[in-house]
Every structure is written in structure tokens, then in C-alpha cells.
Design an enzyme around this catalytic site. Structure first.
Site, PDB file in Angstrom:
ATOM      1  N   ASP A 156    -109.711  -0.676 -12.814  1.00  0.00           N
ATOM      2  CA  ASP A 156    -108.836  -1.536 -11.520  1.00  0.00           C
ATOM      3  C   ASP A 156    -107.927  -2.380 -12.177  1.00  0.00           C
ATOM      4  O   ASP A 156    -108.017  -2.936 -13.306  1.00  0.00           O
ATOM      5  CB  ASP A 156    -109.917  -1.946 -10.449  1.00  0.00           C
ATOM      6  CG  ASP A 156    -109.188  -2.966  -9.426  1.00  0.00           C
ATOM      7  OD1 ASP A 156    -108.423  -2.358  -8.947  1.00  0.00           O
ATOM      8  OD2 ASP A 156    -109.804  -4.096  -9.380  1.00  0.00           O
ATOM      9  N   ASP A 206    -106.088  -5.648  -9.930  1.00  0.00           N
ATOM     10  CA  ASP A 206    -106.506  -6.757  -9.285  1.00  0.00           C
ATOM     11  C   ASP A 206    -107.547  -7.302  -9.132  1.00  0.00           C
ATOM     12  O   ASP A 206    -108.585  -6.609  -8.626  1.00  0.00           O
ATOM     13  CB  ASP A 206    -105.657  -6.684  -7.761  1.00  0.00           C
ATOM     14  CG  ASP A 206    -103.985  -6.222  -7.792  1.00  0.00           C
ATOM     15  OD1 ASP A 206    -103.380  -7.310  -8.610  1.00  0.00           O
ATOM     16  OD2 ASP A 206    -103.820  -5.459  -7.297  1.00  0.00           O
TER      17      ASP A 206
HETATM   18  C1  XBP Z   1    -106.154  -4.886  -4.745  1.00  0.00           C
HETATM   19  C2  XBP Z   1    -105.090  -4.831  -3.472  1.00  0.00           C
HETATM   20  C3  XBP Z   1    -103.794  -4.738  -3.603  1.00  0.00           C
HETATM   21  C4  XBP Z   1    -103.024  -6.005  -3.660  1.00  0.00           C
HETATM   22  C5  XBP Z   1    -101.597  -6.166  -3.122  1.00  0.00           C
HETATM   23  O1  XBP Z   1    -106.317  -3.562  -5.174  1.00  0.00           O
HETATM   24  O2  XBP Z   1    -105.820  -4.914  -2.551  1.00  0.00           O
HETATM   25  O3  XBP Z   1    -103.336  -4.220  -2.316  1.00  0.00           O
HETATM   26  O4  XBP Z   1    -103.711  -7.246  -3.353  1.00  0.00           O
HETATM   27  O5  XBP Z   1    -100.733  -5.022  -3.687  1.00  0.00           O
HETATM   28  P1  XBP Z   1    -106.912  -3.225  -6.559  1.00  0.00           P
HETATM   29  P2  XBP Z   1     -99.646  -4.274  -2.847  1.00  0.00           P
HETATM   30  O6  XBP Z   1    -107.766  -4.285  -6.788  1.00  0.00           O
HETATM   31  O7  XBP Z   1    -107.501  -1.944  -6.235  1.00  0.00           O
HETATM   32  O8  XBP Z   1    -105.919  -3.197  -7.568  1.00  0.00           O
HETATM   33  O9  XBP Z   1     -98.811  -5.435  -2.135  1.00  0.00           O
HETATM   34  O10 XBP Z   1     -98.792  -4.103  -3.977  1.00  0.00           O
HETATM   35  O11 XBP Z   1    -100.031  -3.211  -2.016  1.00  0.00           O
HETATM   36 MG    MG Z   2    -109.867  -5.008  -7.695  1.00  0.00          MG
END
Ligand code: XBP
Ligand code: MG
Length: 265
Positions: free
Chosen positions: A20, A22
Site C-alpha cells: 500500500d 498512503d
Molecule cells: C489512501 C487513500 C487515498 C488518499 C487520497 O489509500 O484513501 O484516497 O487519501 O488519494 P491507500 P486520491 O492507503 O490505499 O493508498 O485523492 O489520489 O484519491
Molecule cells: Mg493506506
């Protein structure tokens, strides 16, 4: 792969690590995505503002466009949606991506502890790397480029991101997307996540998952995770095991330990 120097007789079944982005590769939400959303709202003349606590509640919805729609529906009954609301969301999201990638370009967000070490070990040992994320592809590219190295996009054989699939996490679709392109089964891989939505997605795709928590996700329900750590650990900076597998005095997660976790030892 079957074995490699230093691993004795351990039979390697771990073919790929799927990360993953973020919250897992880097702590991007509170001081990254959140700020970029707020900048986009100000720029558009909206009185929307996502403080640190509210943003934690909004993170229950993955995907920035989906998150903005949820905010309006759930928290802003006073807001009168324009006829072209979908177009507004698209514009806001493009502006937010511009602000966010700008921040990354200024070196604004570092990798979490142990991430670079584990990625480099995997590369040295021919363990394949992939990404499964709900965030926008440009955000992934910018983070890899600026937080790891200009060539780091090429370190990852498959990057599954954003709208590549219709249903975002906790749906398993992005993991299916990545597994299909790696031509691997879930048993040959390990997922790395930081949130309950991410864990549910990985589990639903049949993957084992290592969790590294952050301030937004520490209290999530991580039942079923292979192990829950505060971070991946480094020599001199040991991880703490928050729940799951007891790791026999290990203080950072390397391929040898991962292989044991993946084999369920
Ligand atoms: C994390 C998220 C993302 C970001 C925003 O997802 O929820 O939506 O907060 O990204 P992960 P966008 O941990 O699975 O990466 O604004 O580009 O949609
Ligand atoms: Mg995440």
C-alpha cells in the site's frame, strides 16, 4: 526463487511484496493529502476545511473523489450541490493532486522507518515488488521519485493505483489486479498495509498482511493480520509488536522474518 545465500535451508516461497502507499510507504495523509485538499478548497472559494480530527473520520472512505462526495453528503447538509457537481469534484481533485504532488516534489514527505531497507533487500534478493493503492497514479510516481530515487518507479513491476479498478479498498479488486499482472497466487506474496480498509482488501484477496500503524490507524480493528507493528524497524530503531506473531527477539522486519511469517511459522 528457491533459496539464497545466508538463508540456510529455508525454502523460499515468498515471491513478491505488495505495498500500500498512503500511511504505509510514507505518512502522507495528515500533512500531505489533507493539506492539499484544503488548498484546493480555498482556491475554489469553498468554505470546506478538513481539520486533523475530521480528516481521520473522512479516511473511512478511500479515494479522494469519493471522500469529497462523502463529506458533502455526511457533513454538509447545508451545501447546495451545483448541477455540475461531478465536474466540480473532478476539478477539485485535479487541483488537489497538483498541490499534493507539488508538496512531494519539494521533498515534503519522507519514507517510514525500514521501508527503504526492506525494498533494497528485496531488490538485492530478486523478490519482486508491486503496489496496490487507492491513490492517484501521479501521487505514487511523485512519492517514489522524490522519497526514494528518480528511478524508483522501475523498482515496482506492477503499480495498481486509483481508478484502475472500479471498487476501491476495502474491496479486494486492486489486489486481484496486481496478482493477475504478477502471475502469482496470494500464497506467494505478502501485503503491507496501515489501515483496516487496506487489511480487509488484502484479506479478501487471500493475502497475508503485515500492518504498520500510524496515528490515524492505531485503533483500527486488525484482527486477522499476520502481525501488527508500529513500523518496520531498523537496526538501532527496533519495532514494537502491537499484536500477532511473536518474532523471537527480532527488532526489524527483513526477508528472513517475512518468509517465516508468510510460512506461518
Ligand atoms: C489512501 C487513500 C487515498 C488518499 C487520497 O489509500 O484513501 O484516497 O487519501 O488519494 P491507500 P486520491 O492507503 O490505499 O493508498 O485523492 O489520489 O484519491
Ligand atoms: Mg493506506
Amino acid at each position: 526463487m528457491t533459496d539464497f545465500a545466508g538463508f540456510g535451508d529455508i525454502f523460499m516461497t515468498l515471491e513478491a511484496l505488495i505495498f500500500d502507499v498512503d500511511g504505509t510507504l510514507a505518512d502522507t495523509e495528515r500533512d500531505g493529502h489533507r493539506l492539499a485538499f484544503n488548498q484546493a478548497f480555498v482556491e475554489a472559494g469553498l468554505d470546506w476545511h478538513w481539520d486533523v480530527v475530521l480528516y481521520g473520520q473522512l479516511l473511512t472512505v478511500t479515494g479522494g473523489k469519493e471522500r469529497m462526495r462523502y463529506y458533502v453528503d455526511r457533513y454538509r447538509p447545508d451545501y447546495r450541490k451545483p448541477a455540475d457537481f461531478d465536474a466540480l469534484v473532478t476539478r477539485l481533485h485535479a487541483a488537489k493532486t497538483r498541490h499534493y504532488t507539488g508538496l512531494l516534489g519539494r521533498g515534503g514527505i519522507p519514507l517510514r522507518p525500514g521501508v527503504r531497507r526492506l525494498l533494497e533487500e528485496a531488490r538485492a534478493r530478486d523478490v519482486r515488488l508491486a503496489i496496490a493503492t487507492t491513490t492517484t497514479p501521479d501521487n505514487v510516481t511523485a512519492l517514489l521519485h522524490h522519497a526514494i530515487s528518480p528511478d524508483a518507479v522501475s523498482w515496482f513491476e506492477v503499480i495498481g493505483a486509483g481508478d484502475a479498478v472500479a471498487a476501491k479498498k476495502p474491496a479486494p479488486d486492486i489486489y486481484y489486479y496486481v496478482l493477475e499482472r504478477l502471475h502469482l497466487s496470494p500464497a506467494q506474496c505478502m501485503a503491507f498495509e496501515d489501515s483496516e480498509n487496506g487489511l480487509r482488501a488484502a484479506q479478501a484477496a487471500g493475502l497475508k498482511a503485515v500492518i504498520t500503524v500510524n496515528d490515524y490507524t492505531r485503533a483500527h480493528d486488525f484482527r486477522g493480520a499476520t502481525v501488527v507493528l508500529d513500523h518496520l524497524g531498523e537496526p538501532g530503531r527496533p519495532f514494537q509488536v502491537l499484536s500477532g506473531y511473536t518474532v523471537n527477539g527480532a527488532s526489524w522486519l527483513d526477508l528472513k522474518l517475512l518468509e517465516q511469517l508468510q510460512a506461518g511459522e
